[in-house]
Design an enzyme around this catalytic site. Sequence first.
Site, short mmCIF file in Angstrom:
data_model
loop_
_atom_site.label_atom_id
_atom_site.label_comp_id
_atom_site.label_asym_id
_atom_site.label_seq_id
_atom_site.Cartn_x
_atom_site.Cartn_y
_atom_site.Cartn_z
N HIS A 147 -1.47 1.48 -4.35
CA HIS A 147 -1.87 2.88 -4.16
C HIS A 147 -1.02 3.84 -4.99
CE1 HIS A 147 -3.87 2.02 0.03
NE2 HIS A 147 -4.52 1.49 -1.00
N ALA A 181 9.59 -5.03 11.78
CA ALA A 181 9.95 -5.68 10.52
C ALA A 181 11.46 -5.84 10.37
CB ALA A 181 9.40 -4.85 9.36
N CYS A 219 -0.95 22.88 -20.84
CA CYS A 219 -2.38 23.21 -20.90
C CYS A 219 -2.82 24.10 -19.74
CB CYS A 219 -3.23 21.95 -20.99
SG CYS A 219 -3.63 21.22 -19.40
N ASN A 238 4.25 -7.43 13.14
CA ASN A 238 3.80 -6.10 13.54
C ASN A 238 4.06 -5.96 15.04
OD1 ASN A 238 2.15 -3.73 14.12
ND2 ASN A 238 1.02 -4.16 12.24
N GLN A 247 0.85 -1.21 0.00
CA GLN A 247 0.00 0.00 0.00
C GLN A 247 0.88 1.24 0.00
OE1 GLN A 247 -3.21 -0.82 3.27
NE2 GLN A 247 -1.49 -2.19 3.55
N ASN A 248 2.19 1.05 0.10
CA ASN A 248 3.08 2.20 0.28
C ASN A 248 3.33 2.94 -1.03
OD1 ASN A 248 3.12 1.28 2.83
ND2 ASN A 248 5.21 0.50 2.79
N GLY A 256 3.51 -4.77 8.79
CA GLY A 256 3.41 -3.32 9.00
C GLY A 256 2.18 -2.66 8.42
P1 OAD Z 1 -1.03 2.36 9.04
O1 OAD Z 1 -0.33 3.61 9.42
O2 OAD Z 1 -2.50 2.33 9.14
O3 OAD Z 1 -0.48 1.17 9.94
C1 OAD Z 1 0.90 0.99 10.17
C2 OAD Z 1 1.10 -0.31 10.91
O4 OAD Z 1 2.50 -0.54 11.00
C3 OAD Z 1 0.56 -0.32 12.34
O5 OAD Z 1 -0.20 -1.50 12.54
C4 OAD Z 1 1.83 -0.34 13.21
O6 OAD Z 1 1.67 -1.07 14.42
C5 OAD Z 1 2.81 -1.03 12.29
N1 OAD Z 1 4.24 -0.73 12.53
C6 OAD Z 1 4.78 0.40 13.06
N2 OAD Z 1 6.12 0.29 13.10
C7 OAD Z 1 6.44 -0.92 12.58
C8 OAD Z 1 7.67 -1.62 12.33
N3 OAD Z 1 8.86 -1.10 12.63
N4 OAD Z 1 7.60 -2.86 11.77
C9 OAD Z 1 6.40 -3.42 11.47
N5 OAD Z 1 5.22 -2.81 11.67
C10 OAD Z 1 5.23 -1.58 12.21
O7 OAD Z 1 -0.51 2.00 7.57
P2 OAD Z 1 -1.22 1.16 6.43
O8 OAD Z 1 -1.88 -0.05 6.98
O9 OAD Z 1 -0.22 0.98 5.36
O10 OAD Z 1 -3.98 5.01 2.12
O11 OAD Z 1 -2.33 2.19 5.95
C11 OAD Z 1 -3.14 1.83 4.87
C12 OAD Z 1 -3.53 3.02 4.07
O12 OAD Z 1 -4.18 3.98 4.90
C13 OAD Z 1 -2.40 3.80 3.46
O13 OAD Z 1 -1.91 3.25 2.28
C14 OAD Z 1 -3.03 5.13 3.19
C15 OAD Z 1 -3.70 5.30 4.53
O14 OAD Z 1 -4.76 6.18 4.57
C16 OAD Z 1 -4.32 6.07 1.39
O15 OAD Z 1 -3.80 7.17 1.54
C17 OAD Z 1 -5.39 5.81 0.38
#
Ligand code: OAD
Length: 261
Positions: free
Chosen positions: A127, A250, A167, A232, A109-110, A206
């Site tokens: 994304h 991670a 444009c 996580n 998703q990154n 993550g």
């Molecule tokens: P989140 O910010 O929602 O979640 C991050 C996760 O990473 C959490 O569960 C943390 O506990 C975990 N975390 C933190 N540090 C870590 C580490 N060192 N190793 C492993 N895990 C760790 O991020 P996403 O789930 O990616 O979308 O968010 C999903 C989407 O929501 C994003 O792509 C974005 C956002 O709104 C859009 O902008 C459309």
Amino acid sequence: MRQQIDGISDAFLQKWDHQQRVAFVTGAGISQESGIQTYRGEGGMYDDEVAGDQVMDSLRYSSMKKNPNRTWRTIAGMCRQIGPAEPNAGHHAISRIEEKCRSFALLTQNVDGLHQLAGTQNTIDLHGDIRDLSCMECGEKVRLSPKEIARFSHSPKCVEHVIGSNCGGTLRPDVVLFEEMLPTKKLERVQREFYEEVPDVVICVGTSAQFAYIIEPIMLARGAGKLTVEINPERTALSSHVDHFIQAKAGDVLPQLAECL
Ligand code: OAD
């Protein structure tokens, strides 16, 4: 005999094999150790109740249409972190795992492009990539560096020195904003890699697992009797549904997994 690894059970290691079809699903947490803020959780972009809602709101398609400067301020802020960031031990380990195993896919998703910088080939960045921009009028596309984007204090325009077209329309970040559909071609790749032939192992790293399209490939693998793993430091909605929940960062776990493959 496989070596015992902290937080990783023997039961998992016995099944961890390079002959397998391995797939990863990653989110913002994997880039946290590269100095990039997550969205949710402590210190995340949405963490503060008031400011967080505003940031989230600025990432809606309707906000981009109504007040593009506001969306671009958030995107430029993200690029200030992404610009100097380097892939960390977790990104590099995933790339080594891809080299070692029979078949590999990564759904992320990154939008920071760090998996690709670490050398991972079969990456589906569902994304998009924050480096990609397009004109909302003429559709012209351009790729800029995060450092260039970080300098935008207003929404950039479709003018020759930025995009090569002229444009005058407003440029948008070519990432999926809230309220938008996911890109069809990338969804077709997800279908092929995760649904048509279900991977033997799916490792989720993550992500707070907010979206059905992130949870489903893992639950499908679980239902098909495949091996499912979550890495996580915090528990998520997925933690009690996977075969192995590894409560750790991670960058601490993935290099060990790459090592013993
Ligand atoms: P989140 O910010 O929602 O979640 C991050 C996760 O990473 C959490 O569960 C943390 O506990 C975990 N975390 C933190 N540090 C870590 C580490 N060192 N190793 C492993 N895990 C760790 O991020 P996403 O789930 O990616 O979308 O968010 C999903 C989407 O929501 C994003 O792509 C974005 C956002 O709104 C859009 O902008 C459309």
